[in-house]
Design a protein around this motif. Structure first.
Motif, PDB file in Angstrom:
ATOM      1  N   ARG A   1       0.818  -1.205  -0.038  1.00 37.73           N
ATOM      2  CA  ARG A   1      -0.129   0.077   0.069  1.00 37.73           C
ATOM      3  C   ARG A   1       0.839   1.226   0.032  1.00 37.73           C
ATOM      4  NH1 ARG A   1      -3.856   1.314   4.133  1.00 37.73           N
ATOM      5  NH2 ARG A   1      -4.585   2.880   2.411  1.00 37.73           N
ATOM      6  N   GLU A   2       2.080   1.244   0.162  1.00 41.33           N
ATOM      7  CA  GLU A   2       2.947   2.365   0.169  1.00 41.33           C
ATOM      8  C   GLU A   2       2.778   3.045  -1.188  1.00 41.33           C
ATOM      9  OE1 GLU A   2       4.966   3.963   2.393  1.00 41.33           O
ATOM     10  OE2 GLU A   2       3.693   2.829   3.900  1.00 41.33           O
ATOM     11  N   ILE A   3       2.742   2.110  -2.235  1.00 42.75           N
ATOM     12  CA  ILE A   3       2.648   2.741  -3.548  1.00 42.75           C
ATOM     13  C   ILE A   3       1.356   3.573  -3.623  1.00 42.75           C
ATOM     14  CG2 ILE A   3       2.154   2.139  -5.922  1.00 42.75           C
ATOM     15  CD1 ILE A   3       3.647  -0.673  -5.479  1.00 42.75           C
ATOM     16  N   GLU A   4       0.110   3.336  -3.055  1.00 42.21           N
ATOM     17  CA  GLU A   4      -0.892   3.887  -2.965  1.00 42.21           C
ATOM     18  C   GLU A   4      -0.663   5.188  -2.236  1.00 42.21           C
ATOM     19  OE1 GLU A   4      -4.952   2.260  -2.194  1.00 42.21           O
ATOM     20  OE2 GLU A   4      -4.657   3.312  -0.380  1.00 42.21           O
ATOM     21  N   LYS A   5      -0.179   5.159  -1.254  1.00 43.80           N
ATOM     22  CA  LYS A   5       0.104   6.340  -0.390  1.00 43.80           C
ATOM     23  C   LYS A   5       0.943   7.418  -0.918  1.00 43.80           C
ATOM     24  CE  LYS A   5      -0.688   3.374   3.917  1.00 43.80           C
ATOM     25  NZ  LYS A   5       0.058   2.681   5.006  1.00 43.80           N
ATOM     26  N   ARG A   6       1.769   6.771  -1.557  1.00 45.76           N
ATOM     27  CA  ARG A   6       2.762   7.804  -2.462  1.00 45.76           C
ATOM     28  C   ARG A   6       2.239   8.490  -3.311  1.00 45.76           C
ATOM     29  NH1 ARG A   6       6.741   3.436  -2.309  1.00 45.76           N
ATOM     30  NH2 ARG A   6       6.782   3.830  -4.455  1.00 45.76           N
ATOM     31  N   ASN A   7       1.124   8.312  -3.633  1.00 43.78           N
ATOM     32  CA  ASN A   7       0.489   8.919  -5.087  1.00 43.78           C
ATOM     33  C   ASN A   7       1.326   8.623  -6.371  1.00 43.78           C
ATOM     34  OD1 ASN A   7      -1.964   9.706  -3.827  1.00 43.78           O
ATOM     35  ND2 ASN A   7      -0.790  11.477  -2.845  1.00 43.78           N
ATOM     36  N   VAL A   8       1.957   7.320  -6.149  1.00 42.97           N
ATOM     37  CA  VAL A   8       2.818   7.354  -7.625  1.00 42.97           C
ATOM     38  C   VAL A   8       1.779   7.285  -8.628  1.00 42.97           C
ATOM     39  CG1 VAL A   8       4.153   5.542  -8.632  1.00 42.97           C
ATOM     40  CG2 VAL A   8       4.240   5.907  -6.337  1.00 42.97           C
ATOM     41  N   ILE A   9       0.392   6.542  -8.635  1.00 40.52           N
ATOM     42  CA  ILE A   9      -0.560   6.504  -9.632  1.00 40.52           C
ATOM     43  C   ILE A   9      -1.765   6.817  -9.068  1.00 40.52           C
ATOM     44  CG2 ILE A   9      -1.956   4.951 -11.111  1.00 40.52           C
ATOM     45  CD1 ILE A   9       0.386   3.201 -11.334  1.00 40.52           C
ATOM     46  N   GLU A  10      -2.328   8.306  -9.387  1.00 37.85           N
ATOM     47  CA  GLU A  10      -3.162   8.968  -8.623  1.00 37.85           C
ATOM     48  C   GLU A  10      -4.720   8.148  -8.433  1.00 37.85           C
ATOM     49  OE1 GLU A  10      -3.739  12.699 -10.112  1.00 37.85           O
ATOM     50  OE2 GLU A  10      -1.775  13.442  -9.249  1.00 37.85           O
ATOM     51  N   ASN A  11      -5.065   7.560  -9.567  1.00 40.36           N
ATOM     52  CA  ASN A  11      -6.110   6.625  -9.451  1.00 40.36           C
ATOM     53  C   ASN A  11      -6.171   5.217  -8.879  1.00 40.36           C
ATOM     54  OD1 ASN A  11      -5.014   5.869 -11.657  1.00 40.36           O
ATOM     55  ND2 ASN A  11      -6.627   5.747 -13.144  1.00 40.36           N
ATOM     56  N   LEU A  12      -5.190   4.806  -8.138  1.00 41.61           N
ATOM     57  CA  LEU A  12      -5.025   3.519  -7.773  1.00 41.61           C
ATOM     58  C   LEU A  12      -5.544   3.359  -6.458  1.00 41.61           C
ATOM     59  CD1 LEU A  12      -3.707   0.943  -8.182  1.00 41.61           C
ATOM     60  CD2 LEU A  12      -1.436   1.892  -7.324  1.00 41.61           C
ATOM     61  N   SER A  13      -6.327   2.344  -6.121  1.00 43.20           N
ATOM     62  CA  SER A  13      -6.500   1.567  -4.959  1.00 43.20           C
ATOM     63  C   SER A  13      -5.914   0.442  -4.684  1.00 43.20           C
ATOM     64  CB  SER A  13      -7.945   1.449  -4.655  1.00 43.20           C
ATOM     65  OG  SER A  13      -8.629   3.062  -4.760  1.00 43.20           O
ATOM     66  N   ILE A  14      -5.538  -0.135  -3.646  1.00 46.98           N
ATOM     67  CA  ILE A  14      -5.037  -1.311  -3.316  1.00 46.98           C
ATOM     68  C   ILE A  14      -5.781  -1.712  -2.066  1.00 46.98           C
ATOM     69  CG2 ILE A  14      -2.952  -2.733  -2.496  1.00 46.98           C
ATOM     70  CD1 ILE A  14      -1.133  -0.201  -3.883  1.00 46.98           C
ATOM     71  N   ILE A  15      -6.365  -3.152  -2.377  1.00 54.77           N
ATOM     72  CA  ILE A  15      -7.366  -3.725  -1.334  1.00 54.77           C
ATOM     73  C   ILE A  15      -7.203  -5.216  -1.007  1.00 54.77           C
ATOM     74  CG2 ILE A  15      -9.128  -1.686  -1.867  1.00 54.77           C
ATOM     75  CD1 ILE A  15     -10.631  -3.937  -3.180  1.00 54.77           C
ATOM     76  N   ARG A  16      -7.904  -5.610  -0.206  1.00 57.77           N
ATOM     77  CA  ARG A  16      -7.872  -7.171   0.108  1.00 57.77           C
ATOM     78  C   ARG A  16      -9.125  -7.559  -0.734  1.00 57.77           C
ATOM     79  NH1 ARG A  16      -4.414  -9.097   4.439  1.00 57.77           N
ATOM     80  NH2 ARG A  16      -4.043  -7.054   5.841  1.00 57.77           N
ATOM     81  N   VAL A  17      -9.221  -8.854  -1.302  1.00 59.92           N
ATOM     82  CA  VAL A  17     -10.279  -9.151  -1.973  1.00 59.92           C
ATOM     83  C   VAL A  17     -11.681  -9.262  -1.227  1.00 59.92           C
ATOM     84  CG1 VAL A  17      -9.910 -11.620  -1.539  1.00 59.92           C
ATOM     85  CG2 VAL A  17     -10.853 -11.245  -3.751  1.00 59.92           C
ATOM     86  N   GLY A  18     -11.591  -9.367   0.124  1.00 57.18           N
ATOM     87  CA  GLY A  18     -12.851  -9.390   1.018  1.00 57.18           C
ATOM     88  C   GLY A  18     -13.508  -8.147   1.053  1.00 57.18           C
ATOM     89  N   ASP A  19     -12.778  -7.070   0.468  1.00 57.46           N
ATOM     90  CA  ASP A  19     -13.392  -5.767   0.272  1.00 57.46           C
ATOM     91  C   ASP A  19     -13.748  -5.234  -1.290  1.00 57.46           C
ATOM     92  OD1 ASP A  19     -13.061  -4.950   3.191  1.00 57.46           O
ATOM     93  OD2 ASP A  19     -10.957  -4.915   2.872  1.00 57.46           O
ATOM     94  N   PHE A  20     -13.541  -6.191  -1.951  1.00 53.47           N
ATOM     95  CA  PHE A  20     -13.645  -5.823  -3.580  1.00 53.47           C
ATOM     96  C   PHE A  20     -15.340  -5.556  -3.745  1.00 53.47           C
ATOM     97  CE2 PHE A  20     -14.406  -7.131  -7.884  1.00 53.47           C
ATOM     98  CZ  PHE A  20     -13.572  -5.991  -8.436  1.00 53.47           C
ATOM     99  N   GLY A  21     -16.013  -6.001  -2.959  1.00 51.71           N
ATOM    100  CA  GLY A  21     -17.595  -5.883  -3.265  1.00 51.71           C
ATOM    101  C   GLY A  21     -17.792  -4.474  -2.775  1.00 51.71           C
TER     102      GLY A  21
END
Length: 295
Positions: A263-283
């Protein structure tokens, strides 16, 4: 590219121990989290409700006797996860501080019932399983009966155990577990009647959802050296398909340390439209994306 608010695991995610048990600490954390909600003066529970009182007393007993190696903790945790699963069917994103669990007055009986269910025992008798109920399709049933006779001398339980064992073994491989995650994502999308395309192209995410302009990348393992290739895939998908949303989906059983490292990739805003989640939260993620697209 138009910017959108992106759902984050920290805002849409529920703790893994709500969905599955990794060890006794998950049971402890779940029961204590529920206990904290039960004891809130401004919470959703009636303090004097008999079931609520019984739960509070049970937690006090667990704290005295200890959570580790306590089978009552195990079965009560199992029951609560089933209750949370039922809540999640009507509440896309529930909050234990708002959405209460209905506790039975006789919690001991409920725990015993969960133990019996787990051991496939009901009222002292084994649950009967028939080929007819398991395989309604006559052709599939005929095939299963033949395999059961040849491999396990007609023992249905042994045949089913063998199938589960083989599936578990196959899912331990790299490619198979990725396919399992892909199937889960496809199922969640199909429940919302959203079409999805499998890409499997170099430089693009595994799945593409045209209606949401969403790219879905599946990862079932993570090392720091994987970061460059992942960012390249996500960036190329943004460029080629003009994605509005990107999500990396990982297994629920990712360790917290590995998940936060990714999730450090998400937090650094390397890609602005990116989310990183566990599969249980996909819904929950899909529901949020639909809301964003409709605004």
């Amino acid at each position: 590219m138009k910017k959108f608010n992106r759902p984050r695991a920290s805002t849409i995610g529920t703790p893994v121990y709500h969905r599955r048990r990794r060890d006794w600490k998950d049971d402890r954390d779940l029961l204590e989290e529920v206990a904290a909600s039960v004891n809130r003066l401004d919470g959703p529970y009636d303090y004097y409700d008999r079931g609520v009182f019984t739960y509070r007393e049970k937690i006090k007993a667990f704290r005295e006797s200890g959570y580790e190696n306590n089978k009552e903790v195990f079965y009560l945790g199992m029951w609560i996860r089933e209750a949370l699963s039922e809540i999640s069917k009507t509440q896309a994103s529930y909050d234990l501080r708002v959405h209460p669990i209905s506790f039975p007055e006789n919690l001991e009986a409920t725990i015993s019932e969960m133990e019996n269910k787990t051991n496939n025992v009901s009222n002292g008798q084994e649950v009967l399983i028939s080929l007819e109920s398991l395989f309604p399709d006559p052709h599939l049933r005929s095939y299963a009966r033949e395999r059961m006779q040849v491999l396990h001398h007609g023992d249905l339980i042994a045949y089913l155990a063998s199938l589960v064992s083989k599936e578990k073994e196959s899912l331990s491989t790299h490619s198979a577990s990725i396919m399992d995650l892909i199937h889960i994502c496809e199922h969640k999308l199909s429940m919302l009647q959203i079409d999805v395309r499998k890409r499997y192209l170099v430089g693009e995410t595994d799945l593409w959802v045209p209606a949401l302009s969403l790219g879905i990348e599946i990862r079932n393992c993570w090392e720091k050296e994987d970061e460059t290739s992942l960012i390249r895939t996500l960036s190329d998908t943004n460029f080629r398909l003009q994605a509005r949303h990107l999500v990396v989906v990982v297994p629920d059983d990712f360790s917290d340390e590995t998940f936060e490292l990714l999730r450090e990739i998400e937090k650094r805003n390397v890609i602005e439209n990116l989310s990183i989640i566990r599969v249980g939260d996909f819904g929950n993620y899909l529901e949020k994306i639909k809301e964003i697209e409709q605004t």
